[in-house]
Design a protein around this motif. Structure first.
Motif, mmCIF file in Angstrom:
data_model
loop_
_atom_site.group_PDB
_atom_site.id
_atom_site.type_symbol
_atom_site.label_atom_id
_atom_site.label_comp_id
_atom_site.label_asym_id
_atom_site.label_seq_id
_atom_site.Cartn_x
_atom_site.Cartn_y
_atom_site.Cartn_z
ATOM 1 N N VAL A 71 0.846 -1.194 0.000
ATOM 2 C CA VAL A 71 0.000 0.000 0.000
ATOM 3 C C VAL A 71 0.886 1.250 0.000
ATOM 4 C CG1 VAL A 71 -1.929 1.173 1.139
ATOM 5 C CG2 VAL A 71 -1.611 -1.305 1.433
ATOM 6 N N ILE A 72 0.630 2.135 -0.947
ATOM 7 C CA ILE A 72 1.407 3.378 -1.024
ATOM 8 C C ILE A 72 0.449 4.557 -0.846
ATOM 9 C CG2 ILE A 72 3.110 4.687 -2.362
ATOM 10 C CD1 ILE A 72 4.004 1.827 -2.127
ATOM 11 N N VAL A 109 -4.538 1.755 4.407
ATOM 12 C CA VAL A 109 -3.977 0.426 4.696
ATOM 13 C C VAL A 109 -4.940 -0.375 5.590
ATOM 14 C CG1 VAL A 109 -2.607 1.173 6.690
ATOM 15 C CG2 VAL A 109 -1.804 -0.734 5.312
ATOM 16 N N GLU A 110 -5.743 0.304 6.371
ATOM 17 C CA GLU A 110 -6.709 -0.414 7.218
ATOM 18 C C GLU A 110 -7.787 -1.092 6.373
ATOM 19 O OE1 GLU A 110 -8.128 1.848 10.564
ATOM 20 O OE2 GLU A 110 -6.076 2.257 11.244
ATOM 21 N N ASP A 111 -8.233 -0.418 5.313
ATOM 22 C CA ASP A 111 -9.216 -1.042 4.429
ATOM 23 C C ASP A 111 -8.592 -2.206 3.667
ATOM 24 O OD1 ASP A 111 -11.725 0.124 4.793
ATOM 25 O OD2 ASP A 111 -11.135 1.925 3.678
ATOM 26 N N VAL A 112 -7.325 -2.055 3.298
ATOM 27 C CA VAL A 112 -6.648 -3.137 2.581
ATOM 28 C C VAL A 112 -6.577 -4.379 3.473
ATOM 29 C CG1 VAL A 112 -4.452 -3.852 1.560
ATOM 30 C CG2 VAL A 112 -5.354 -1.548 1.120
ATOM 31 N N LYS A 113 -6.280 -4.165 4.747
ATOM 32 C CA LYS A 113 -6.224 -5.306 5.670
ATOM 33 C C LYS A 113 -7.595 -5.962 5.797
ATOM 34 C CE LYS A 113 -2.193 -3.945 8.367
ATOM 35 N NZ LYS A 113 -1.718 -3.233 9.546
ATOM 36 N N LEU A 114 -8.633 -5.148 5.807
ATOM 37 C CA LEU A 114 -9.983 -5.708 5.867
ATOM 38 C C LEU A 114 -10.271 -6.536 4.624
ATOM 39 C CD1 LEU A 114 -12.113 -2.725 7.262
ATOM 40 C CD2 LEU A 114 -11.716 -4.933 8.370
ATOM 41 N N GLY A 115 -9.862 -5.986 3.456
ATOM 42 C CA GLY A 115 -10.114 -6.685 2.195
ATOM 43 C C GLY A 115 -9.307 -7.970 2.103
ATOM 44 N N SER A 116 -8.105 -7.918 2.555
ATOM 45 C CA SER A 116 -7.222 -9.094 2.493
ATOM 46 C C SER A 116 -7.642 -10.143 3.517
ATOM 47 C CB SER A 116 -5.782 -8.655 2.764
ATOM 48 O OG SER A 116 -4.972 -9.783 3.035
ATOM 49 N N ASN A 117 -8.120 -9.682 4.640
ATOM 50 C CA ASN A 117 -8.589 -10.567 5.707
ATOM 51 C C ASN A 117 -7.550 -11.622 6.073
ATOM 52 O OD1 ASN A 117 -10.394 -11.333 7.619
ATOM 53 N ND2 ASN A 117 -11.709 -12.513 6.250
ATOM 54 N N GLY A 118 -6.283 -11.197 6.185
ATOM 55 C CA GLY A 118 -5.225 -12.094 6.657
ATOM 56 C C GLY A 118 -4.648 -13.003 5.599
ATOM 57 N N ARG A 119 -5.088 -12.878 4.340
ATOM 58 C CA ARG A 119 -4.613 -13.799 3.305
ATOM 59 C C ARG A 119 -3.270 -13.394 2.710
ATOM 60 N NH1 ARG A 119 -9.802 -13.653 -0.428
ATOM 61 N NH2 ARG A 119 -9.814 -11.533 0.430
ATOM 62 N N ASN A 174 0.550 -10.871 2.993
ATOM 63 C CA ASN A 174 1.395 -9.983 3.800
ATOM 64 C C ASN A 174 1.079 -8.563 3.345
ATOM 65 O OD1 ASN A 174 2.864 -12.275 4.810
ATOM 66 N ND2 ASN A 174 3.910 -12.323 2.812
ATOM 67 N N VAL A 175 0.758 -7.701 4.294
ATOM 68 C CA VAL A 175 0.427 -6.317 3.923
ATOM 69 C C VAL A 175 1.575 -5.392 4.315
ATOM 70 C CG1 VAL A 175 -1.194 -4.404 4.229
ATOM 71 C CG2 VAL A 175 -2.048 -6.763 4.181
ATOM 72 N N GLU A 209 12.695 -5.204 -2.476
ATOM 73 C CA GLU A 209 13.065 -5.791 -1.174
ATOM 74 C C GLU A 209 12.013 -6.805 -0.736
ATOM 75 O OE1 GLU A 209 15.367 -2.012 0.735
ATOM 76 O OE2 GLU A 209 13.601 -2.745 1.839
ATOM 77 N N ILE A 210 10.740 -6.411 -0.873
ATOM 78 C CA ILE A 210 9.648 -7.308 -0.458
ATOM 79 C C ILE A 210 9.693 -8.592 -1.276
ATOM 80 C CG2 ILE A 210 7.126 -7.604 -0.406
ATOM 81 C CD1 ILE A 210 6.990 -4.505 0.043
ATOM 82 N N MET A 211 10.009 -8.455 -2.581
ATOM 83 C CA MET A 211 9.997 -9.621 -3.462
ATOM 84 C C MET A 211 11.314 -10.404 -3.408
ATOM 85 S SD MET A 211 7.743 -8.324 -6.704
ATOM 86 C CE MET A 211 8.601 -6.813 -6.926
#
Ligand SMILES: Cc1ncc(C[n+]2csc(CCOP(=O)(O)OP(=O)(O)O)c2C)c(N)n1
Ligand code: SF4
Lengths: 253, 353
Positions: B303-304, B312-322, B324-325, B347-349
């Protein structure tokens, strides 16, 4: 049987919630009669305030908005700019107009907004239980000035009609009282004039009405009227502050 | 019609006029003042009204009055000004008064800076006024898209009888881009405004624009009614762009101006062989949570934002733990740089390929 007196068509048949002896009811009736007599009920949009008259939208027999605390003049500005040919009025208490809404009333008046403001001054916040208002008199007790208003601590009661009448856009400003039948009749004339000024498109008009709050003043209805005469009238003189000859002004326009 | 080169803020004003808006009430604040300046000139010329209010509080209450009369009405502001408008926005939501509100976001908190920012995400998507209400929030990425969305916003406001926000930032407001104001738009049926206060003419019962319900039972019913409306908006009005997400192992999530920057990063990383994509919410309420069900290869969400991390909070809701955020953002009116975003994504990849 001949009808010699009837309910004005400017009011709905809802029962008002005002306390016994409260003059809000009289002032409603005067505004409603004027609307009816000027044949404006079908052409009017009123704005109700926050305060004891918050439910005014249930009582006036015309389209109504309920505005946020103090914002009625802004709301009325929006209405009037969309509906310039309509009669637009606000009905506001002193907490509403003279405290939280001072900016809105000053600027609506200064813009010369073609609305009519009915300003009900009972020197207290009636609805919320008698707290100090900007209009509370020196020495008058309130639940937030229990020793009486002290100018050292609380400043002085604001004279709104005087203040608004300094603004060029305010073409008609008058203070009235509703404590005797004769004064009630005078008050009605002034309210009518305020609406006529609006109808003629001349600018902002306001009538300040000295009103009672027997409940929070802790007085009987007659004693409250007497208190208004003895205490409010000396500080808030009942007079015209800004007048206009409607016919002459129309011609000038 | 041909495209015209226009500054964002002025183009937003023209878009509103194109949508049939004839009433604007506002108060100056950088970086959106070109919009009221433009409308102060253009609206009176076509019989509309422009009022410079004494404050943002007054402006939004004028909007409330005008919208209650059934007019198409606009106000705009920037962050501290929007904070003041929250009073009127909740009244409009409660009384179901349609109107459109533009927020050209600048850095905060407090007086902050006048530089572009995305730190009003919470204030716009979660509300800031009292009560259980929601407002649709569009988040355009270009001047053209903003103009299209502003026109849609007027329709959506009237279809659902709700205030609608358009979340912009100083970058889109200040940039010049070519805009076509005649692009085809979704045709919507606008319901009759039989609720509006236009005078009874003695022909109907009075209409009342109101958000007061003294009985808690009736207020509860009103809130359920509003809730059902918000459910419908969530179902019907959510918009998202998915860019190369089918096979992406890392999916960026960004909106508005930031999504434009990230698009270039996606381009560059793809050229280098990285499987990356972008989820770009075009509405941030309703939020496109379903987008996160449609990224089968994705392990990492990145998330940028031009903030400390609000979406980023909505992204976490959408991802629902599936997934790495991850988050990278810069607050206060600083714009994250592409090379920094690319470096962190690598770096992440797992480092350079
Ligand atoms: C934003 C906001 N602040 C405070 C209140 C609480 N409140 C309701 S009525 C009122 C005072 C009204 O007094 P006034 O205008 O004098 O009218 P009256 O009740 O005396 O007729 C207050 C402070 C409110 N409803 N909204
Ligand atoms: S509280 Fe006072 S102002 Fe309010 S209705 Fe009762 S008497 Fe009237």
């Amino acid at each position: 049987m001949a009808v010699i007196f009837e309910r004005t068509k400017g009011l709905t048949d809802a029962q008002t919630h005002y306390c016994p002896g409260c003059t809000h009811g009289i002032i409603h009736r005067l505004v409603a009669e004027v609307l009816e007599e000027m044949d404006q009920c079908g052409n009017a949009v009123g704005v109700a305030p926050v305060g004891c008259s918050v439910l005014a939208y249930n009582y006036f027999n015309c389209d109504m908005h309920e505005a946020a605390h103090g914002r009625a003049p802004a709301c009325a500005t929006g209405i009037k700019r969309v509906l310039p040919d309509h009669t637009v009025f606000t009905y506001q208490g002193d907490g509403d107009l003279a405290s939280i809404g001072t900016a809105e009333i000053v600027h609506a008046a200064n813009r010369g907004e073609k609305i009519t403001v009915i300003f009900v001054n009972n020197t207290t916040y009636g609805m919320t239980g008698g707290q100090m208002a900007p209009t509370t008199l020196i020495g008058e007790k309130g639940t937030t000035c229990q020793g009486g208003r002290d100018p050292e601590l609380h400043g002085y009661p604001i004279r709104i009609a005087e203040m608004i009448s300094t603004l060029t856009g305010a073409v008609y400003v008058e203070r009235v009282r509703v404590d005797t039948p004769a004064e009630v009749r005078k008050a009605k004339k002034c309210i009518r004039k305020a609406f006529e000024v609006q109808k003629a498109g001349l600018g902002f008009s306001m009538v300040e009405v000295l009103s009672t709050c027997p409940t929070n003043w802790g007085k009987t209805a007659p004693d409250a009227l007497q208190w208004l005469r003895d205490n409010m009238v000396p500080y808030f003189p009942v007079q015209n502050f800004r007048d206009v000859d409607i016919e002459a002004a129309k011609e000038e326009k | 019609m041909a495209k015209i080169l226009m500054k964002g803020n002025e183009a937003f004003g023209k878009a509103a006029i194109t949508a049939g808006c004839r009433h604007f009430f506002g108060y100056p604040i950088t970086p959106q003042s070109e919009l009221p300046e433009y409308l102060s000139r253009e609206l009176p010329a076509i019989g509309g009204t422009f009022v410079q209010a004494e404050s943002e509080v007054a402006a939004i209450n004028m909007v409330y009055g005008a919208g209650g009369c059934g007019a198409r009405v606009l106000t705009s502001s920037s962050s501290p000004g929007l904070a003041l408008k929250q009073e009127g926005i909740t009244y409009c939501a409660g009384a179901e008064v349609p109107c459109v509100i533009l927020n050209v976001v600048r850095g905060g908190p407090g007086l902050g800076s006048i530089q572009p920012s995305q730190s009003d995400y919470f204030m716009c998507t979660r509300g800031g006024g009292d009560g259980d209400y929601r407002t649709p929030v569009y988040a355009p990425s270009s001047v053209q898209e903003a103009c299209d969305m502003i026109q849609d916003a007027f329709d959506v406001a009237e279809v659902y009888r709700t205030p609608v926000l358009v979340l912009l930032d100083g970058m889109i407001g200040q940039m010049m881009e070519p805009v076509d104001f005649d692009r085809p738009r979704k045709q919507r049926e606008i319901p009759a405004k039989d609720w509006a206060t236009t005078g009874t003419k003695g022909e109907r019962k009075p209409n009342i624009i109101n958000s007061l319900y003294l009985s808690p039972e009736i207020l509860e019913e009103h809130n359920y009614h509003l809730g059902r409306k918000y459910d419908l908006i969530e179902k019907e009005e959510v918009q998202v762009e998915m860019d190369r997400t089918e096979d992406a192992e890392l999916v960026f999530v960004a909106y508005g101006t930031m999504a434009r920057v990230v698009k270039n990063c996606v381009e560059d990383l793809r050229e280098e062989g990285y499987k990356v994509g972008l989820i770009r919410p075009k509405t941030v309420w309703p939020y496109p949570y379903h987008a996160f069900d449609e990224i089968p290869a994705c392990k990492d969400l990145f998330v940028i934002e031009m903030s400390m991390g609000q979406m980023v909070e909505d992204v976490k809701l959408g991802s629902n733990g599936r997934h790495n955020v991850h988050f990278y953002g810069r607050p206060g009116g600083m714009v994250p740089e592409p090379k920094e975003i690319v470096r962190r994504a690598k770096e992440i990849m797992g480092g350079v390929k």
